[in-house]
Motif scaffolding. Structure first.
Motif, PDB file in Angstrom:
ATOM      1  N   SER A   1      37.049  46.319  42.466  1.00 58.00           N
ATOM      2  CA  SER A   1      38.463  46.314  42.405  1.00 58.00           C
ATOM      3  C   SER A   1      39.036  45.793  42.930  1.00 58.00           C
ATOM      4  O   SER A   1      39.089  45.274  44.133  1.00 58.00           O
TER       5      SER A   1
ATOM      6  N   ASP B   1      42.636  48.391  41.529  1.00 60.55           N
ATOM      7  CA  ASP B   1      42.779  47.602  40.596  1.00 60.55           C
ATOM      8  C   ASP B   1      43.988  46.846  40.241  1.00 60.55           C
ATOM      9  O   ASP B   1      45.384  47.164  39.199  1.00 60.55           O
TER      10      ASP B   1
ATOM     11  N   ALA C   1      49.006  49.448  37.029  1.00 61.26           N
ATOM     12  CA  ALA C   1      47.157  49.804  38.432  1.00 61.26           C
ATOM     13  C   ALA C   1      48.051  50.676  39.600  1.00 61.26           C
ATOM     14  O   ALA C   1      49.017  51.716  39.664  1.00 61.26           O
TER      15      ALA C   1
ATOM     16  N   MET D   1      39.191  51.679  33.150  1.00 64.23           N
ATOM     17  CA  MET D   1      39.371  51.190  34.615  1.00 64.23           C
ATOM     18  C   MET D   1      38.316  51.955  35.124  1.00 64.23           C
ATOM     19  O   MET D   1      37.707  52.801  35.187  1.00 64.23           O
TER      20      MET D   1
END
Length: 237
Positions: free
Chosen positions: A165, A142, A148, A1
């Motif tokens: 993002s 994200d 997410a 991430m």
């Protein structure tokens, strides 16, 4: 991430209360937020303090002053994580029932062609509303990913995240969500290097806070971490 850091209590509660009181005293200062959405205009349903309003400028200046107060642990943490060279003026948004900001990605360059132009390495959302005062309105980062993460911080808390993002603000189903948003140009353009720098600074800070328990080990680790960070900084130039 990619890079995502929550920062609880980034703003002191006294300042949060002062900002909210000022906004309540000037109910006519709000304009349609879609005006600043560019190509994402159709996805944005909220209000914003007018860009040229004195209230918006005063709020932005007050928040920026706190971010540069390195006597505060939270402000120092922000500096560790962002390594800011430029902090943009804060945009202040209000999202009422039915409002939202769908999936989008912030511009890579903010205020292009002006004296305030900056490369937007990082975005930051500071929550100004008590999370119990509204429903929905989570910041989802994200948001193109299946799992997410979503954030709904206490008033004064912030989320710092990579500008590249894809993210959104979930629809507000009750109450009002108020937040301040800015973009930051970091001294470290490379996101991989920026992440390493932030990790090293956090380790150095943790070691220094526990130095009394084992001074000899603390001195050794501090020297080693400073050596690594110094070599890293040379590679960043």
């Amino acid at each position: 991430m990619p890079y995502v850091y929550p920062i609880p209590n980034l703003l002191p509660q006294e300042l949060v209360a002062e900002i909210n009181n000022r906004m309540k005293s000037e109910p006519d200062a709000w304009v349609d937020g879609s005006q600043t959405a560019g190509k994402e205009k159709g996805r944005k349903k909220n209000l914003e303090l007018a860009a040229d309003s004195d209230l918006r400028v005063q709020i932005s200046d007050a928040i920026t002053t706190v971010l540069r107060d390195y006597q505060r642990r939270e402000s120092l943490l922000f500096t560790f994580l962002a390594a800011p060279s430029k902090i943009g003026k804060f945009l202040v948004s209000k999202t009422a029932k039915g409002g939202t900001y769908g999936d989008h990605m912030d511009n890579n360059i903010m205020n292009r062609g002006t004296s305030e132009e900056l490369r937007s390495d990082l975005s930051m959302t500071i929550f100004l509303s008590d999370p119990e005062s509204y429903q929905g309105g989570e910041l989802v980062i994200d948001s193109d990913m299946t799992f997410a993460p979503s954030f709904k911080m206490p008033a004064g808390g912030a989320v710092l995240y990579a500008t590249n993002s894809i993210h959104r603000v979930n629809p507000v189903t009750a109450g009002e969500r108020v937040a301040a948003i800015t973009w930051i140009e970091s001294e470290i353009a490379d996101p991989f290097m920026r992440q390493m720098n932030a990790d090293l600074l956090q380790c150095l800070n943790a070691v220094s806070q526990n130095a009394e328990q084992n001074p000899q080990l603390s001195t050794f680790l501090t020297l080693k971490l400073e050596k690594v960070r110094g070599n890293l900084q040379k590679r960043m130039r």
